[in-house]
Design a protein around this motif. Structure first.
Motif, PDB file in Angstrom:
ATOM      1  N   VAL A  99       0.834  -1.194   0.000  1.00 35.36           N
ATOM      2  CA  VAL A  99       0.000   0.000   0.000  1.00 35.36           C
ATOM      3  C   VAL A  99       0.871   1.247   0.000  1.00 35.36           C
ATOM      4  N   CYS A 100       0.261   2.343  -0.413  1.00 34.83           N
ATOM      5  CA  CYS A 100       0.902   3.644  -0.396  1.00 34.83           C
ATOM      6  C   CYS A 100       0.194   4.482   0.657  1.00 34.83           C
ATOM      7  N   THR A 101       0.947   4.992   1.633  1.00 30.19           N
ATOM      8  CA  THR A 101       0.381   5.896   2.621  1.00 30.19           C
ATOM      9  C   THR A 101       0.776   7.309   2.219  1.00 30.19           C
ATOM     10  N   PRO A 120       0.732  11.591   2.392  1.00 34.53           N
ATOM     11  CA  PRO A 120       0.937  12.541   3.489  1.00 34.53           C
ATOM     12  C   PRO A 120      -0.344  12.931   4.237  1.00 34.53           C
ATOM     13  N   ASP A 121      -1.500  12.868   3.574  1.00 32.48           N
ATOM     14  CA  ASP A 121      -2.752  13.218   4.257  1.00 32.48           C
ATOM     15  C   ASP A 121      -3.324  12.065   5.075  1.00 32.48           C
ATOM     16  N   GLY A 122      -2.615  10.908   5.085  1.00 35.04           N
ATOM     17  CA  GLY A 122      -3.028   9.769   5.899  1.00 35.04           C
ATOM     18  C   GLY A 122      -3.844   8.724   5.168  1.00 35.04           C
ATOM     19  N   THR A 123      -4.232   8.986   3.936  1.00 35.77           N
ATOM     20  CA  THR A 123      -5.015   8.000   3.187  1.00 35.77           C
ATOM     21  C   THR A 123      -4.111   6.897   2.664  1.00 35.77           C
ATOM     22  N   ARG A 124      -4.697   5.727   2.463  1.00 37.96           N
ATOM     23  CA  ARG A 124      -3.962   4.579   1.924  1.00 37.96           C
ATOM     24  C   ARG A 124      -4.568   4.152   0.609  1.00 37.96           C
ATOM     25  N   GLN A 125      -3.711   3.816  -0.338  1.00 41.60           N
ATOM     26  CA  GLN A 125      -4.152   3.310  -1.622  1.00 41.60           C
ATOM     27  C   GLN A 125      -3.363   2.058  -1.953  1.00 41.60           C
ATOM     28  N   THR A 126      -4.020   1.131  -2.641  1.00 45.08           N
ATOM     29  CA  THR A 126      -3.380  -0.118  -3.044  1.00 45.08           C
ATOM     30  C   THR A 126      -2.398   0.139  -4.175  1.00 45.08           C
ATOM     31  N   ILE A 127      -1.219  -0.462  -4.059  1.00 44.78           N
ATOM     32  CA  ILE A 127      -0.197  -0.367  -5.112  1.00 44.78           C
ATOM     33  C   ILE A 127      -0.511  -1.395  -6.187  1.00 44.78           C
TER      34      ILE A 127
END
Length: 69
Positions: free
Chosen positions: A57-59, A61-68
């Motif tokens: 996952v990518c975290t 700077p605003d705290g959200t996570r997205q799948t790589i």
């Protein structure tokens, strides 16, 4: 067949009662799972992390996570 019609009627009533149509519910689900590449993640200032049994996952700077991908 009667049980199927009753289930469909209940599901329609529930969706209508919440103000969400079936199309909106499906498209909203699709919109909640964005993906990003490793390069896009680092370019956006994010941190790439590997979660055991959870993938990469990518975290951001605003705290959200997205799948790589």
């Amino acid at each position: 067949m009667r049980a199927r019609k009753l289930g469909l009627a209940l599901a329609t009533a529930i969706l209508a009662g919440t103000g969400i149509g079936a199309t909106v519910a499906v498209s909203a689900h699709a919109a909640t799972a964005p993906t990003i590449t490793r390069d896009e993640c680092t370019a956006a200032g994010g941190q790439v992390t590997t979660i055991p049994y959870g993938g990469t996952v990518c975290t951001l700077p605003d705290g959200t996570r997205q799948t790589i991908t």
